[in-house]
Every structure is written in C-alpha cells, then in structure tokens.
Design an enzyme around this catalytic site. Sequence first.
Site, PDB file in Angstrom:
ATOM      1  N   GLY A   1       0.814  -1.211   0.000  1.00 59.00           N
ATOM      2  CA  GLY A   1       0.000   0.000   0.000  1.00 59.00           C
ATOM      3  C   GLY A   1       0.845   1.257   0.000  1.00 59.00           C
ATOM      4  N   SER A   2       1.921   1.267   0.772  1.00 58.65           N
ATOM      5  CA  SER A   2       2.764   2.460   0.857  1.00 58.65           C
ATOM      6  C   SER A   2       3.364   2.805  -0.503  1.00 58.65           C
ATOM      7  CB  SER A   2       3.881   2.252   1.883  1.00 58.65           C
ATOM      8  OG  SER A   2       3.336   2.051   3.157  1.00 58.65           O
TER       9      SER A   2
ATOM     10  N   ASN B   1      -8.314   4.213   8.465  1.00 63.65           N
ATOM     11  CA  ASN B   1      -7.794   3.030   9.152  1.00 63.65           C
ATOM     12  C   ASN B   1      -7.947   3.079  10.666  1.00 63.65           C
ATOM     13  OD1 ASN B   1      -5.777   5.047   8.188  1.00 63.65           O
ATOM     14  ND2 ASN B   1      -4.466   4.048   9.682  1.00 63.65           N
TER      15      ASN B   1
ATOM     16  N   GLN C   1      -7.933   0.078   3.239  1.00 65.58           N
ATOM     17  CA  GLN C   1      -8.845  -0.489   4.248  1.00 65.58           C
ATOM     18  C   GLN C   1     -10.178  -0.931   3.642  1.00 65.58           C
ATOM     19  OE1 GLN C   1      -8.440  -1.179   7.525  1.00 65.58           O
ATOM     20  NE2 GLN C   1      -6.328  -0.465   7.557  1.00 65.58           N
TER      21      GLN C   1
ATOM     22  N   HIS D   1      -2.110  -7.575   2.334  1.00 65.12           N
ATOM     23  CA  HIS D   1      -2.137  -8.108   3.710  1.00 65.12           C
ATOM     24  C   HIS D   1      -3.272  -7.559   4.555  1.00 65.12           C
ATOM     25  CE1 HIS D   1      -0.251  -4.797   6.228  1.00 65.12           C
ATOM     26  NE2 HIS D   1      -0.018  -4.345   5.008  1.00 65.12           N
TER      27      HIS D   1
ATOM     28  N   THR E   1      11.802  -7.836 -11.107  1.00 61.29           N
ATOM     29  CA  THR E   1      11.209  -9.159 -11.333  1.00 61.29           C
ATOM     30  C   THR E   1       9.988  -9.325 -10.430  1.00 61.29           C
ATOM     31  OG1 THR E   1      13.356 -10.034 -11.938  1.00 61.29           O
ATOM     32  CG2 THR E   1      11.687 -11.642 -11.289  1.00 61.29           C
TER      33      THR E   1
ATOM     34  N   CYS F   1       1.406   2.053  12.825  1.00 56.03           N
ATOM     35  CA  CYS F   1       2.599   2.810  12.463  1.00 56.03           C
ATOM     36  C   CYS F   1       2.926   3.872  13.507  1.00 56.03           C
ATOM     37  CB  CYS F   1       2.402   3.484  11.115  1.00 56.03           C
ATOM     38  SG  CYS F   1       1.439   2.503   9.982  1.00 56.03           S
TER      39      CYS F   1
HETATM   40  C1  LIG Z   1      -1.960  -0.433   5.909  1.00 53.40           C
HETATM   41  C2  LIG Z   1      -2.261   0.823   5.199  1.00 53.40           C
HETATM   42  C3  LIG Z   1      -1.345   1.397   4.291  1.00 53.40           C
HETATM   43  C4  LIG Z   1       0.037   0.827   4.066  1.00 53.40           C
HETATM   44  O1  LIG Z   1       0.023  -0.383   3.381  1.00 53.40           O
HETATM   45  P1  LIG Z   1       1.345  -1.309   3.434  1.00 53.40           P
HETATM   46  O2  LIG Z   1       1.018  -2.460   2.532  1.00 53.40           O
HETATM   47  O3  LIG Z   1       1.506  -1.725   4.849  1.00 53.40           O
HETATM   48  O4  LIG Z   1       2.478  -0.506   2.921  1.00 53.40           O
HETATM   49  C5  LIG Z   1      -1.724   2.538   3.623  1.00 53.40           C
HETATM   50  N1  LIG Z   1      -2.916   3.102   3.824  1.00 53.40           N
HETATM   51  C6  LIG Z   1      -3.823   2.600   4.684  1.00 53.40           C
HETATM   52  C7  LIG Z   1      -5.144   3.260   4.852  1.00 53.40           C
HETATM   53  C8  LIG Z   1      -3.522   1.445   5.413  1.00 53.40           C
HETATM   54  O5  LIG Z   1      -4.419   0.947   6.267  1.00 53.40           O
END
Ligand SMILES: *Cc1c(COP(=O)(O)O)cnc(C)c1O
Length: 389
Positions: A72-73, A152, A180, A202, A238, A325
């Site tokens: 996500g990041s 989140n 989310q 995840h 890759t 975080c």
């Molecule tokens: C968990 C989360 C992220 C980050 O995702 P990662 O896969 O851990 O890098 C970004 N935005 C929101 C709203 C999240 O809940």
Amino acid sequence: MKREIYMDYAATTFVKPEVLAEMNPYFTENFGNPSSVYYISRKTKMAIAKAREGISKIINANKDEIFFTSGGSEADNWAIKGVALANKNRGRHIITTKIEHHAVLNTCRYLENHGFKVSYLSVDKFGKIDLQELENLITKDTILVSVMFANNEIGTIEPISDIGKICRKKGVLFHTDAVQAVGNVPIDVQSMNIDLLSMASHKFYGPKGMGALYIKRGTKIDSLIHGGSQERGRRAGTENIAGIVGMSKALEIAASNMDEERKRLIYLRDKLIDGLLKIPYASLNGDRTCRLPGNVNISFEFVDGEIMVMSLDREGIYVSTGSACSAGAVEPSHVLTAIGLSEKEAKSSLRLTLGAKTTEDDVDYVIKVLSRRVSDFRKSNKRWNERSH
Ligand SMILES: *Cc1c(COP(=O)(O)O)cnc(C)c1O
C-alpha cells in the site's frame, strides 16, 4: 492453553490457507522468470495475467489498468509523486485530508519540500470531509485530489462517488487510498470516477509486501522504480509471482462472500460498540453507520490507551490505540485530533478491529474483560477518585 483473541485486523491479517495453497507452487516448481521465453516462464507469465484480470474485475477496471507494487505504501507514493512529477508543468497544487495514512501524508510533506503546495482538508466530528470545502479549494493550479476511501483508525467511509464527481467536473485527477476498503466494501472505479486507487494484499488475507495501484487509462503519471520493462515498462523489477497470485486469490475469496461477511461483521461490530458504550464515560469515535464493517474505536475517559493495550495483551487480547505505524510514538493520533478530540481524549482511545476469525463469543469475552479492566484502571486513578460520579 491461554485464550488468544486477535482484534487488530486493520493492522494486518493472517494469510488464508487457500491463499497459501495457491501461492506455494510459485515458490518451488513454477519459479521461472516471467521475462524469459521457455515453458516454465510462460506458466508464471500466464499466472500473472490471470491474477491481473481477476483483480481488475473486482473493482470494475480493465486488466491493463492494474500495476503490481510492494504494498500500500508504494502504491500511495507512486500515485502521488508520479502524478505530481508528470503534471508539474500544468500545476503544482495537491489537495488531501488531515486524516490520511502516513504513506499519503508524508509523501505530501516530501512534495511540499520540492516546490508543491498541499492543502489538507479538515473533517467533521465523524471524520467526513466537506464537499463544498473541497470544491472551493480546487484552482487552476490543482492537479490531484487524494482522499482515502475509508479511514484506518476510526473506520469512517468517505463520500467517494461525490468526490469523484467533483474532480471529474473540475478536470483534476482523483486518487484514493483504498487499502482499508478493498475486500470489505464494494468498489467500482468507473461509476465512482476514480483515476488512481491503492490496495494492499495483507489487509484482506493475502501476503504482506504485496499491493497494487489502479491507474486509469490515459492518466499522466511518472514511474518511481526504473529498470527493466516489467509492468509494461512502468514499474521495474522481477515480479513477486507468489505474492501476485496470493493477492488475487485473497481478493477473489473476499469478493465471493463479501455481502455475507460484511453483514456478520456489522452485527459483531455493533454488538461490541453497544457493549463497550455501557461502560461509564465511554464514547464512540467515527460515524456510527457509515463505517467499515469491522471497525470499533472508543475513548474511555480517565484511561490511558497505551497502558490498556499492554494490560489486554497480558490477557491475550490484541488491540491497538490507533494506527500500528504510530503506536509507540508519544504523539496523539492525528486522526483523533482532527475529529476534535483533545490530546487527553485521543490518548484514552482504543481501536478494536474484527475479521474472519472473530466470533460472537470473542466479542462477549472482550466486553467483559475490558469493562473490568477500565473499572480497575480508574480505581487506581487519583483524578477519577476525586471526581463525583
Ligand atoms: C496499511 C495501510 C497502508 C500501508 O500499506 P502497506 O502495505 O503496509 O504498505 C496505507 N494506507 C492505509 C489506509 C492502510 O491501512
């Protein structure tokens, strides 16, 4: 054996066995590099194509609009920096909100140090943005609006379709961090006028370190990861084939029983909220109904959230004070202060997020333990004892 109850599904989820089973062959026999030409590579190349198509259908996108990332990041970073760099000659103004995940907020801060101007929308006491404020903020210089699909920490779902409509009308790009929301609520990027959407595997029972960015066809965006020509030349490296296959399988499962699971989680969520609100001086954070199915966030006056998390940990109950975080950091949650909580109120809140393995029995047990813990904690608090109730 000690009873263990995991109520932190918003931080991360376990990988479902069916997902792991789907991934397994791609670590061992089907290991070929998809960029090679021989048979075992064609198999991995086909697996990636199938996963891309499967994921695209679930959000009503085209398969060539899905780009795999490391999570996500990375998807958030790519959407925001990529659009900023590619459109900087057209304008240098970005609009986001005060309650975004740090992957969005810190990316915006970075861009502010590189000549971009960022406006941070405020939210009401439920965590919703003001559409009129958004519309008023858009100028000729605005290139991007980034508003999360669902928060989140407090679970509030933003008016995404309305935001999409405004952005389309004004001719600015619309990115949403849907990390989310994906797998939990229905998403249609076309009817919602979404140009860019981030997801992370995840958070819906897929593997960690795996995500995707949806980029609408024709969107002007630069690449961040340069190298080989993977992902049609836009994201080098890759491919994480097992991760891609796992994410696709996890999303397929989530989509196939979304309505049923959503109803089940809403029932459990509401039961937990009602039970915890019976505790004196407890208040719910976020919107009562317009919220993620599994999210509960409650402040308990005269209770320290961090200490409560550690105390529940000893009872085998795993919850959080806010986003994982920022846990451990002494700062109060930026989301809770944005909805108007004082620093003290923000530090007295707990986030409990429910998911696939949560049962009604778990909910009853957590209400019981938490009620007792809050009461014990307050009894040892001088300020609480001095006050008349
Ligand atoms: C968990 C989360 C992220 C980050 O995702 P990662 O896969 O851990 O890098 C970004 N935005 C929101 C709203 C999240 O809940």
